[in-house]
Motif scaffolding. Structure first.
Motif, short mmCIF file in Angstrom:
data_model
loop_
_atom_site.label_atom_id
_atom_site.label_comp_id
_atom_site.label_asym_id
_atom_site.label_seq_id
_atom_site.Cartn_x
_atom_site.Cartn_y
_atom_site.Cartn_z
N MET A 1 25.32 78.26 43.37
CA MET A 1 25.33 76.67 43.48
C MET A 1 24.54 76.17 44.72
SD MET A 1 29.15 76.33 44.64
CE MET A 1 28.83 75.08 45.84
N THR A 2 25.41 76.32 45.89
CA THR A 2 24.48 75.66 47.15
C THR A 2 23.40 76.47 47.75
OG1 THR A 2 26.70 76.70 48.19
CG2 THR A 2 26.54 74.06 47.90
N MET A 201 47.00 76.61 35.14
CA MET A 201 46.48 76.86 36.58
C MET A 201 47.67 76.94 37.55
SD MET A 201 43.68 74.85 38.58
CE MET A 201 42.55 74.85 37.10
N ASN A 209 50.01 82.70 45.20
CA ASN A 209 50.23 81.95 46.79
C ASN A 209 51.10 80.79 46.50
OD1 ASN A 209 50.34 81.25 49.48
ND2 ASN A 209 48.30 81.45 49.81
N VAL A 211 52.97 79.35 48.81
CA VAL A 211 52.97 78.40 49.87
C VAL A 211 51.76 77.42 49.68
CG1 VAL A 211 52.87 77.98 52.20
CG2 VAL A 211 53.71 80.12 51.37
N ALA A 212 50.76 78.19 49.36
CA ALA A 212 49.18 77.35 49.12
C ALA A 212 49.55 76.35 48.06
CB ALA A 212 48.07 78.28 48.88
N ILE A 215 51.52 73.30 48.91
CA ILE A 215 50.55 72.43 49.71
C ILE A 215 49.80 71.72 49.17
CG2 ILE A 215 48.83 72.18 51.66
CD1 ILE A 215 50.62 74.23 53.32
N ALA A 216 49.31 72.48 47.93
CA ALA A 216 48.36 71.56 46.89
C ALA A 216 49.10 70.58 46.06
CB ALA A 216 47.53 72.48 46.30
N GLY A 217 50.32 70.47 46.19
CA GLY A 217 51.38 69.42 45.57
C GLY A 217 51.81 70.11 44.22
N VAL A 218 51.89 71.49 43.97
CA VAL A 218 52.49 71.97 42.96
C VAL A 218 54.03 72.06 43.12
CG1 VAL A 218 52.49 74.06 41.36
CG2 VAL A 218 50.28 73.19 42.48
N LEU B 333 46.60 68.10 53.71
CA LEU B 333 46.84 68.99 54.67
C LEU B 333 45.92 70.17 54.87
CD1 LEU B 333 48.63 69.89 57.22
CD2 LEU B 333 50.32 71.04 55.38
N GLY B 342 46.56 78.22 52.75
CA GLY B 342 45.64 77.25 52.37
C GLY B 342 45.01 77.50 50.94
N ALA B 343 44.57 78.84 50.83
CA ALA B 343 43.87 79.08 49.36
C ALA B 343 44.41 79.99 48.80
CB ALA B 343 42.39 79.58 49.80
N ASP B 351 38.95 76.48 40.64
CA ASP B 351 40.35 76.60 40.48
C ASP B 351 41.04 75.92 41.85
OD1 ASP B 351 40.02 76.99 38.05
OD2 ASP B 351 40.89 79.14 38.09
N SER B 354 40.36 72.42 42.32
CA SER B 354 40.93 71.62 41.57
C SER B 354 42.33 71.31 41.81
CB SER B 354 40.57 71.99 40.09
OG SER B 354 39.45 72.78 39.73
N LEU B 355 43.08 72.46 42.52
CA LEU B 355 44.55 72.34 42.27
C LEU B 355 45.13 71.13 43.08
CD1 LEU B 355 46.65 74.30 41.60
CD2 LEU B 355 46.37 75.49 43.57
N PRO B 356 44.48 70.61 44.00
CA PRO B 356 45.31 69.56 44.74
C PRO B 356 45.36 68.30 44.06
CG PRO B 356 43.83 70.46 46.31
CD PRO B 356 43.53 70.94 44.90
N GLY B 377 32.08 70.88 42.49
CA GLY B 377 30.92 71.18 43.16
C GLY B 377 30.41 70.39 44.28
N MET B 380 32.20 70.95 47.53
CA MET B 380 31.75 72.12 48.04
C MET B 380 30.47 72.06 48.71
SD MET B 380 34.47 73.86 47.96
CE MET B 380 36.06 73.43 46.98
N ARG B 409 38.29 70.82 49.31
CA ARG B 409 39.05 70.78 47.82
C ARG B 409 39.98 69.08 48.07
NH1 ARG B 409 44.78 74.08 48.31
NH2 ARG B 409 45.07 73.26 50.38
N TRP B 410 40.03 68.70 49.20
CA TRP B 410 40.46 67.54 49.30
C TRP B 410 39.87 66.18 49.05
CZ3 TRP B 410 45.69 67.52 48.96
CH2 TRP B 410 46.68 68.51 49.53
#
Ligand SMILES: Nc1ncnc2c1ncn2[C@@H]1O[C@H](COP(=O)(O)OP(=O)(O)OP(=O)(O)O)[C@@H](O)[C@H]1O
Ligand SMILES: [Mg+2]
Lengths: 329, 525
Positions: A1-2, A201, A209, A211-212, A215-218, B333, B342-343, B351, B354-356, B377, B380, B409-410
């Motif tokens: 990609m990038t 997902m 993880n 904790v992560a 934090i991602a709102g799950v 956050l 974090g990840a 994935d 997309s999670l948040p 994409g 990033m 990702r936010w």
């Protein structure tokens, strides 16, 4: 990609030896499976028949359901030891419901599923809300549910069930028995859910993880609760199908099944630490075990030798997988 | 100059067909410190892992004292005296310090039983050489990260290591602990240990190194004695271009209040916190390690319990203790500990990205692949992520690129309030200036930003306003003008340490003790 790094991937049709070797290592489990099938086909003419395939599928169905639930639980980093005795309890509940009341056939299926769901919900509550370690919570449920199964039958099997109770396991649709259809639908549906929905997902994220994920709102407690509840529900369904197959309610039904289910999941490449594994892997692991059972039966290998061979092959299969995972780095 | 302790010859390594090292040769001399610099993903960690036998090279050789090491055999490397202090430490947390020091080479009594007394005594001797006060009987878990790291260093060198590979040893520890690390590194140099030291900080290279080597895109682009090279030349070698405007221009903040926190009682801290951030404003949070900055950010976002208080975003009240509600109101956050919090390292970039905002990428629960591939994409791309594609596992990205994923990702949806906790820890200079640019641009677009940081220049140059925290409470506030005044560092330090402005300089011993105490507390969680 990038950046520049995307250009240099080997094309998939590039049929060189390193590529073939890479594929063999990557799909080692499939290779093992094919070798086993080849061996049994060579030793016995009956093994490769369509009839026998159906025999394998019928034997696999009740295991498939609990292995599917177990996959989700293990993906979150937990374990469900109670499914075997939840099978017994829900089978007994279904048998008690339908005894002397042939018209309650569908009610009995519903009762079995509700009983399984309730047991799973208790597991889920203990694990997600009270923070009881999954091993302990579900070990407690294993003992409790098994005891309750005997309580329902007053210490004995429930026999003399109406003949129509057997229809659940033995009737056919499109030439396939109902449990086989339930299994196929279950595998396809869950495989899709885990790959293609946000729920899937989230389960992976919580296992990878927590904790992560939070934090991602799950809502991690909700996800944890749901996988145990689902595991219980599927065990309930499995229980009523097993009871229907023998048209009775033996309180020791499903004893030790949890171990085969866990083995299938682990052979399928899941990590007991959570976050890694897949439904298709589990399906493969399950068929590896069932094919082995079936082939050894056909070759009339004594039961105790079957155990030895099965155990050794499970360890060997996982060793190959671990070894090949290391090779990939 | 001739006693080469470790030599790498023409090392090459590719992951999945992508070259990471393309023939790197390097020699480490006994009694010297070589700084290993390079952008995130340049291959520094990979190089160290090859030298210590954790990763097999595709080509090339590692020689210790002229003897080639077998490839991919960490035990052999260990036997030959090569030790690595990895980016992520792996001590046995529930064992005591002296037990950790003697694992694998336990002392025994004549009866063959463990001689705990002798081990504890010997441990004290080993640690004393480093001049640090660590109780050998303390449990590893109770020590601050910095001290755990020193124990690991002591363990490998007392085991007879002649070559020590330190992978970003300063990225997880506080400034005060860094000084102690320096002292230990210098002591080891005197003892004749050859060291390779990875860091992203120029001050550290200057303070410690005898020689600098720079990796760029898997090749060795610079190898010079420290006195023959300027800072600018190092940076230029790292990123392949001149670095201009390290800190971008700040845009004026808006007037509208974006986030208001009233009387927030963070669980575990006695006093409530009030703060207001306006749209377009960057609010810095300064303080010593353990001042409660992380805890405050976590409580605002809802992942740490708060018992009382009101949080409003753009005038709407947010449910406390609910990250999901915080996200709905446009909070984001970026946590301090990107691997731990974090990840999800086992999942890929797509994935994780997309999670948040999963609900935005789903239709009746089903993922919309095309839509999320496009949005993730683009996000990033906006931070210039270097990866093999959206399918790459985040765990296999280099540290700085993981940080970009956690931030970017936010950016797939609108963010009102961005909470950043140590946003540039372990991030290379090039990426750091990029992250600064991203932060100021996000603020300029109307986001409110709170940024907790231990990096003083970051606080001074990047924030419109700063709060200094101590013991979970706001100890003082500094305006933009205060932040420009020449004695601001001193002011911040005094506020952070709880000293009054008028005390003499002799009270300097106090903050050290305080900081150590606070640090211990923080790391105990
Ligand atoms: N196991 C792996 N599988 C695939 N790619 C990998 C693996 N390990 C490292 N890489 C890739 O190799 C490259 C170099 O990684 P490395 O960790 O050596 O970088 P680094 O210089 O240490 O960066 P940082 O400063 O961020 O720590 C990165 O692009 C990374 O994505
Ligand atoms: Mg690194």
């Amino acid at each position: 990609m990038t950046t520049q790094e995307s250009a240099t991937r080997p094309a998939a049709w590039h049929l060189s030896w390193p590529w073939v070797r890479d594929q063999l290592i990557r799909h080692s489990m499939v290779v093992v499976m094919l070798l086993i099938i080849a061996y049994f086909s060579y030793r016995s003419a009956r093994f490769g028949t369509l009839d026998n395939l159906q025999t394998i599928a019928i034997a696999a169905a009740p295991f498939a359901l609990i292995a599917l639930g177990q996959t989700l639980v293990i993906l979150t980093g937990g374990i469900d030891l109670s499914v075997g005795s939840v099978i017994a309890l829900s089978a007994m509940a279904a048998a008690a419901t339908v005894k002397d009341h042939p018209e309650r056939l569908w009610l009995s299926v519903l009762v079995a599923m509700l009983v399984g769901l309730a047991a799973g919900a208790i597991n889920g509550f203990l694990v997600s809300k009270v923070n009881v370690p999954p091993f302990i919570a579900t070990l407690g449920m294993l003992t409790t549910a098994s005891g309750l199964a005997y309580v329902v039958g007053e210490g004995a099997p429930i026999n003399g069930l109406p003949q129509n109770f057997g229809e659940i396991a033995n009737n056919q649709i499109f030439g396939l028995q109902i449990p086989v259809i339930v299994m196929i639908v279950g595998i396809v549906a869950l495989a899709l859910i885990m790959k293609r929905t946000s729920y899937g997902m989230r389960v992976y994220a919580v296992g990878g993880n927590p904790v992560a994920a939070q934090i991602a709102g799950v809502k991690t407690t909700r996800i944890l609760f749901s996988v145990y509840a689902l595991s219980g529900l599927l065990a309930g369904l499995s229980g009523v199908m097993l009871a229907s197959r023998v048209i009775s309610g033996p309180p020791n039904l499903g004893e030790g099944y949890e171990l085969d289910a866990i083995a299938a999941v682990v052979i399928g490449g899941a990590s007991l630490l959570g976050g890694r594994g897949s439904i298709l892997g589990t399906a493969l692991g399950l068929f590896l075990i069932q094919t082995l059972n079936n082939g050894l039966d056909i070759l009339v290998v004594p039961a105790y030798w079957q155990s030895v061979i099965k155990g050794a092959l499970i360890v060997a299969a996982v060793t190959v997988d671990v070894w090949s995972a290391k090779r990939r780095v | 100059m001739e006693d080469v302790a470790l030599e790498c010859r023409d090392l090459a390594k590719a992951f999945g067909g992508v070259p990471v090292l393309k023939g790197v040769s390097l020699a480490l001399r006994a009694g010297s410190v070589t700084a290993l610099a390079g952008e995130n993903g340049a291959g520094k960690s990979t190089m160290m892992k090859i030298a210590s036998g954790q990763v097999k090279p595709d080509r090339g050789q590692v020689l210790v004292g002229g003897v080639p090491l077998p490839h991919g055999d960490p035990q052999a490397a260990h036997r030959h005296g090569v030790a690595i202090i990895p980016q992520e430490l792996a001590p046995i947390m529930d064992m005591k310090v002296y037990e950790n020091l003697f694992i694998g080479r336990e002392l025994r009594t004549r009866a063959g039983l463990l001689d705990r007394r002798a081990m504890a005594r010997k441990a004290r001797e080993i640690l004393d050489v480093f001049g640090v006060e660590i109780d050998p009987q303390a449990t590893m878990r109770r020590l601050p990260v910095g001290l755990r790291q020193l124990v690991e260093i002591a363990k490998s060198t007392s085991g007879g290591a002649k070559v020590l590979l330190l992978d970003e040893p300063s990225s997880a520890i506080s400034e005060r602990e860094v000084e102690r690390l320096y002292a230990v590194v210098r002591k080891l140099r005197e003892q004749g240990v050859a060291m390779l030291y990875t860091t992203h900080k120029m001050e550290e290279i200057r303070a410690l190194a005898d020689r600098v080597v720079v990796l760029r895109d898997g090749g060795l682009v610079e190898d010079r004695p420290i006195d023959d090279i300027t800072d600018d030349e190092i940076v230029h070698a790292m990123i392949g271009r001149e670095l201009q405007d390290f800190f971008p221009e700040l845009h004026p903040r808006g007037e509208e209040v974006a986030l208001e926190v009233r009387g927030l009682h963070v669980s575990g801290y006695p006093s409530p916190v009030d703060l207001t951030v306006r749209r377009g404003e960057i609010l810095g949070l300064a303080g010593l390690v353990g001042a409660g900055r992380t805890e405050l950010l976590e409580a605002i976002f809802g992942v740490r319990r708060s018992t009382e208080g009101v949080i409003t975003v753009a005038g709407k009240q947010v449910k406390r203790n609910s990250p999901a509600d915080a996200i709905t109101h446009g909070m984001a956050l970026v946590p301090e500990d990107r691997k731990g919090a974090g990840a999800v390292l086992s999942m890929n970039v797509l994935d994780n990205g997309s999670l948040p905002r999963l609900s935005q990428f789903t239709l009746g629960g089903w993922l919309r692949q095309r839509n999320r591939t496009k949005k993730v994409g683009a996000a990033m791309e906006s931070v210039k992520l270097r990866s093999r594609g959206l399918g790459q596992q985040v765990g296999t990205l280099s540290g700085g690129n993981q940080q970009k994923v956690v931030l970017a990702r936010w950016l797939t949806g609108s963010v009102n309030v961005l909470l950043l906790d140590e946003p540039t820890r372990g991030v290379d200079v090039g990426a750091r200036s990029e992250i600064y640019r991203i932060i100021t641009e996000l603020a300029a677009s109307g986001m409110a930003v709170i940024m907790a940081s231990s990096d003083m220049p970051e606080i001074l140059s990047l924030s419109h306003r700063a709060l200094v925290m101590r013991g979970g409470a706001v100890a003082g506030e500094l305006t933009r003008d205060d932040l420009r005044s020449p004695d601001v560092q001193d002011t911040i330090f005094r506020l952070a340490a709880g000293l009054s402005r008028h005390k003499g300089p002799d009270s300097n011993a106090q903050p050290t003790a305080l900081a150590t105490k606070l640090a211990t507390k923080e790391d105990g969680r």
